[in-house]
Design a protein around this motif. Structure first.
Motif, mmCIF file in Angstrom:
data_model
loop_
_atom_site.group_PDB
_atom_site.id
_atom_site.type_symbol
_atom_site.label_atom_id
_atom_site.label_comp_id
_atom_site.label_asym_id
_atom_site.label_seq_id
_atom_site.Cartn_x
_atom_site.Cartn_y
_atom_site.Cartn_z
ATOM 1 N N ALA A 1 0.834 -1.204 0.000
ATOM 2 C CA ALA A 1 0.000 0.000 0.000
ATOM 3 C C ALA A 1 0.866 1.249 0.000
ATOM 4 O O ALA A 1 1.986 1.259 0.516
ATOM 5 N N ASN A 2 0.322 2.304 -0.613
ATOM 6 C CA ASN A 2 0.827 3.659 -0.457
ATOM 7 C C ASN A 2 -0.017 4.354 0.608
ATOM 8 O O ASN A 2 -1.212 4.083 0.741
ATOM 9 N N GLU B 1 12.491 0.143 -4.321
ATOM 10 C CA GLU B 1 13.730 -0.566 -4.615
ATOM 11 C C GLU B 1 13.628 -1.473 -5.838
ATOM 12 O O GLU B 1 14.652 -1.912 -6.366
ATOM 13 N N VAL B 2 12.427 -1.776 -6.281
ATOM 14 C CA VAL B 2 12.257 -2.687 -7.421
ATOM 15 C C VAL B 2 11.551 -1.998 -8.591
ATOM 16 O O VAL B 2 10.859 -2.641 -9.374
ATOM 17 N N GLY B 3 11.725 -0.686 -8.708
ATOM 18 C CA GLY B 3 11.177 0.006 -9.875
ATOM 19 C C GLY B 3 10.276 1.175 -9.563
ATOM 20 O O GLY B 3 9.567 1.649 -10.462
ATOM 21 N N CYS B 4 10.260 1.662 -8.335
ATOM 22 C CA CYS B 4 9.405 2.814 -7.959
ATOM 23 C C CYS B 4 7.946 2.558 -8.319
ATOM 24 O O CYS B 4 7.229 3.456 -8.783
ATOM 25 N N LEU B 5 7.499 1.330 -8.078
ATOM 26 C CA LEU B 5 6.146 0.948 -8.500
ATOM 27 C C LEU B 5 5.077 1.695 -7.716
ATOM 28 O O LEU B 5 4.065 2.134 -8.278
ATOM 29 N N GLY B 6 5.283 1.844 -6.409
ATOM 30 C CA GLY B 6 4.288 2.542 -5.603
ATOM 31 C C GLY B 6 4.185 4.009 -5.972
ATOM 32 O O GLY B 6 3.084 4.557 -6.080
ATOM 33 N N ALA B 7 5.313 4.670 -6.173
ATOM 34 C CA ALA B 7 5.295 6.090 -6.516
ATOM 35 C C ALA B 7 4.652 6.326 -7.872
ATOM 36 O O ALA B 7 3.959 7.331 -8.083
ATOM 37 N N VAL C 1 1.564 8.956 -8.142
ATOM 38 C CA VAL C 1 1.523 10.191 -8.936
ATOM 39 C C VAL C 1 0.385 10.144 -9.959
ATOM 40 O O VAL C 1 -0.176 11.190 -10.314
ATOM 41 N N ARG C 2 0.030 8.949 -10.413
ATOM 42 C CA ARG C 2 -1.146 8.863 -11.295
ATOM 43 C C ARG C 2 -2.390 9.305 -10.545
ATOM 44 O O ARG C 2 -3.256 9.991 -11.111
ATOM 45 N N GLU C 3 -2.498 8.913 -9.273
ATOM 46 C CA GLU C 3 -3.634 9.337 -8.457
ATOM 47 C C GLU C 3 -3.601 10.845 -8.223
ATOM 48 O O GLU C 3 -4.629 11.526 -8.365
ATOM 49 N N LEU C 4 -2.452 11.391 -7.899
ATOM 50 C CA LEU C 4 -2.355 12.835 -7.647
ATOM 51 C C LEU C 4 -2.654 13.642 -8.904
ATOM 52 O O LEU C 4 -3.249 14.721 -8.833
ATOM 53 N N ALA C 5 -2.245 13.131 -10.061
ATOM 54 C CA ALA C 5 -2.455 13.856 -11.312
ATOM 55 C C ALA C 5 -3.935 14.015 -11.640
ATOM 56 O O ALA C 5 -4.318 14.952 -12.353
ATOM 57 N N ARG C 6 -4.772 13.119 -11.113
ATOM 58 C CA ARG C 6 -6.212 13.192 -11.387
ATOM 59 C C ARG C 6 -6.927 14.193 -10.486
ATOM 60 O O ARG C 6 -8.098 14.500 -10.714
ATOM 61 N N ARG C 7 -6.240 14.702 -9.477
ATOM 62 C CA ARG C 7 -6.919 15.490 -8.463
ATOM 63 C C ARG C 7 -6.950 16.973 -8.814
ATOM 64 O O ARG C 7 -6.034 17.508 -9.439
ATOM 65 N N GLU C 8 -8.014 17.614 -8.371
ATOM 66 C CA GLU C 8 -8.136 19.061 -8.554
ATOM 67 C C GLU C 8 -7.148 19.793 -7.663
ATOM 68 O O GLU C 8 -6.517 20.771 -8.087
ATOM 69 N N HIS C 9 -6.971 19.333 -6.421
ATOM 70 C CA HIS C 9 -6.035 19.935 -5.478
ATOM 71 C C HIS C 9 -4.753 19.122 -5.498
ATOM 72 O O HIS C 9 -4.694 18.021 -4.936
ATOM 73 N N ARG C 10 -3.738 19.667 -6.147
ATOM 74 C CA ARG C 10 -2.481 18.947 -6.303
ATOM 75 C C ARG C 10 -1.380 19.682 -5.534
ATOM 76 O O ARG C 10 -1.309 20.911 -5.556
ATOM 77 N N PRO C 11 -0.493 18.948 -4.841
ATOM 78 C CA PRO C 11 0.612 19.622 -4.160
ATOM 79 C C PRO C 11 1.501 20.374 -5.146
ATOM 80 O O PRO C 11 1.559 20.042 -6.342
ATOM 81 N N HIS D 1 10.057 6.149 0.810
ATOM 82 C CA HIS D 1 9.592 4.793 0.477
ATOM 83 C C HIS D 1 9.726 3.884 1.690
ATOM 84 O O HIS D 1 10.665 3.994 2.490
ATOM 85 N N SER D 2 8.774 2.983 1.821
ATOM 86 C CA SER D 2 8.714 2.106 2.992
ATOM 87 C C SER D 2 9.558 0.849 2.836
ATOM 88 O O SER D 2 9.921 0.226 3.840
ATOM 89 N N ASP D 3 9.868 0.445 1.604
ATOM 90 C CA ASP D 3 10.538 -0.837 1.407
ATOM 91 C C ASP D 3 12.046 -0.707 1.589
ATOM 92 O O ASP D 3 12.637 0.361 1.449
ATOM 93 N N VAL D 4 12.657 -1.835 1.934
ATOM 94 C CA VAL D 4 14.099 -1.920 2.123
ATOM 95 C C VAL D 4 14.632 -3.107 1.338
ATOM 96 O O VAL D 4 13.881 -4.003 0.941
ATOM 97 N N VAL D 5 15.936 -3.119 1.133
ATOM 98 C CA VAL D 5 16.559 -4.261 0.468
ATOM 99 C C VAL D 5 16.763 -5.381 1.483
ATOM 100 O O VAL D 5 16.744 -5.153 2.698
ATOM 101 N N PRO D 6 16.987 -6.622 1.023
ATOM 102 C CA PRO D 6 17.172 -7.737 1.960
ATOM 103 C C PRO D 6 18.396 -7.530 2.849
ATOM 104 O O PRO D 6 19.319 -6.777 2.529
#
Length: 377
Positions: free
Chosen positions: A44-45, A128-134, A138-148, A63-68
């Motif tokens: 989850a993000n 760590e495996v491709g910035c998948l969560g980010a 950003v796709r979610e943020l791009a849809r919003r009217e109020h964007r940082p 990011h929350s994930d870490v390497v082994p």
């Protein structure tokens, strides 16, 4: 920070425990929190906001994930924070749970202040495996009217300002041939041999990328790079290899260099290698999986996030780095972004990873001054 390190959020595992912990802490302060799970439901993000519900404001991102971590290589349990000689040790200490802990530590001050502009907390999965969560965030943020308006990505930079880094495009290319006896190699399709030819073409492209580099590139090296990380093929000396796999990456300096490499390799596979393979076996195949294509952070003449963080830290300038972050993804949706966080990248991904208390203190000071600035805005 001890609580965060105790969550073993290796990229191959779920991060839901840590995200629930962060969400509870922020919700208890009155933050508006949202959890966005990935398709598997195991990652989850978290996106949370303190302050007014209005456009603009600044994102604190980590990011929350870490390497082994291999416990035998560590002086202590990698998932138990240990303090020694002014340093806090643990997997993720600098990359990047130290920054996330600092952001949580100042959140009560933000909640108690009358902020004129919002502060957003963006904590992601699978960096760590491709910035998948980010990428999903950003796709979610791009849809919003109020964007940082801007973002601080707290990767370990020794609290120096970083306003540029290369992109990172990671691929796995798989070759399917036909097995047979090694005494008659012409009767099969040797996947290992075609993988070797593919790698040779990748290495040839290095020269082309050097020729494409801008003369004034601030990066070291100044050109886009290609790295072959792993080659796997075959089962025995005397068997024609039916399968092979090449894991490789390119780190573009210029956005157009990524498509240049991927399209060149696609054409080489489809127009040169595959016809030769299928002349022997129509079932032969070459397939390339895109693991991740992450935008670089492009240094910009005007960068409001860089200007703000320079004022907060007293820095006199910014630099570029070789490692990648999620900053370019925020930039891709029109936000200004800068990378600045506690600890050194030299400690990341190593046994006995640590962040110093001095670095955490400097980060806390920056974030406290940010709160004062937003309250006075």
């Amino acid at each position: 920070m001890a609580d965060l390190i105790a969550c073993p959020t290796v990229s191959s595992e779920s991060n839901l425990e840590m995200m629930a912990y962060l969400a509870d802490r922020l919700t208890s302060l009155g933050a508006r929190t949202e959890l966005f799970t990935d398709p598997s439901g195991h990652k989850a993000n978290l996106f949370a906001t303190i302050g007014p519900d209005r456009p603009g404001g600044i994102v604190l991102s980590g990011h929350s994930d870490v390497v082994p971590a291999v416990a035998e290589d560590w002086a202590s349990d990698p998932f138990e924070m240990v303090e020694r000689d002014g340093r806090l040790y643990g997997r993720g200490a600098c990359d990047m749970k130290g920054f996330i802990a600092a952001a949580l530590a100042v959140a009560p001050d933000y909640a108690a202040a009358e902020l004129a502009r919002p502060v957003h907390f963006a904590f992601t999965y699978d960096e760590e495996v491709g910035c998948l969560g980010a990428q999903a965030l950003v796709r979610e943020l791009a849809r919003r009217e109020h964007r940082p308006a801007m973002a601080i990505i707290g990767e370990p930079t020794l609290m120096h300002l970083v306003d540029g880094h290369k992109g990172c495009c990671e691929y796995t290319t798989r070759f399917t041939g036909t097995a047979g006896h090694g005494s008659a190699p012409e009767r099969g399709v040797n996947a290992a041999e075609y993988a070797a030819r593919y790698v040779a073409r990748l290495l040839e492209l290095r020269g082309a990328l050097q020729a494409r580099a801008n003369a004034d590139s601030p990066f070291d090296p100044p050109w886009s790079t290609i790295n072959v990380g792993r080659i796997e093929a075959g089962v025995a000396h005397n068997v024609i290899a039916a399968h092979a796999q090449v894991d490789w990456e390119t780190r573009p300096v210029r956005p157009e260099d990524g498509p240049f490499v991927s399209e060149t390799m696609r054409a080489y596979a489809e127009e040169v290698l595959l016809p030769a393979m299928r002349a022997v076996s129509p079932e032969a195949a070459i397939e390339t999986e895109t693991v991740g294509e992450v935008a670089g952070l492009i240094p910009m003449p005007e960068n409001e996030a860089r200007k703000l963080v320079a004022e907060l830290t007293g820095a006199n300038g910014a630099e570029v780095v070789a490692f990648g972050t999620e900053a370019g993804l925020f930039q891709s949706i029109g936000m200004s972004a800068v990378v600045c966080g506690p600890g050194s990248i030299e400690q990341a991904h190593r046994p006995d990873e640590y962040v110093s208390l001095d670095q955490l203190g400097a980060c806390l000071g920056m974030l406290e001054r940010l709160g004062s600035r937003l309250a006075a805005a």
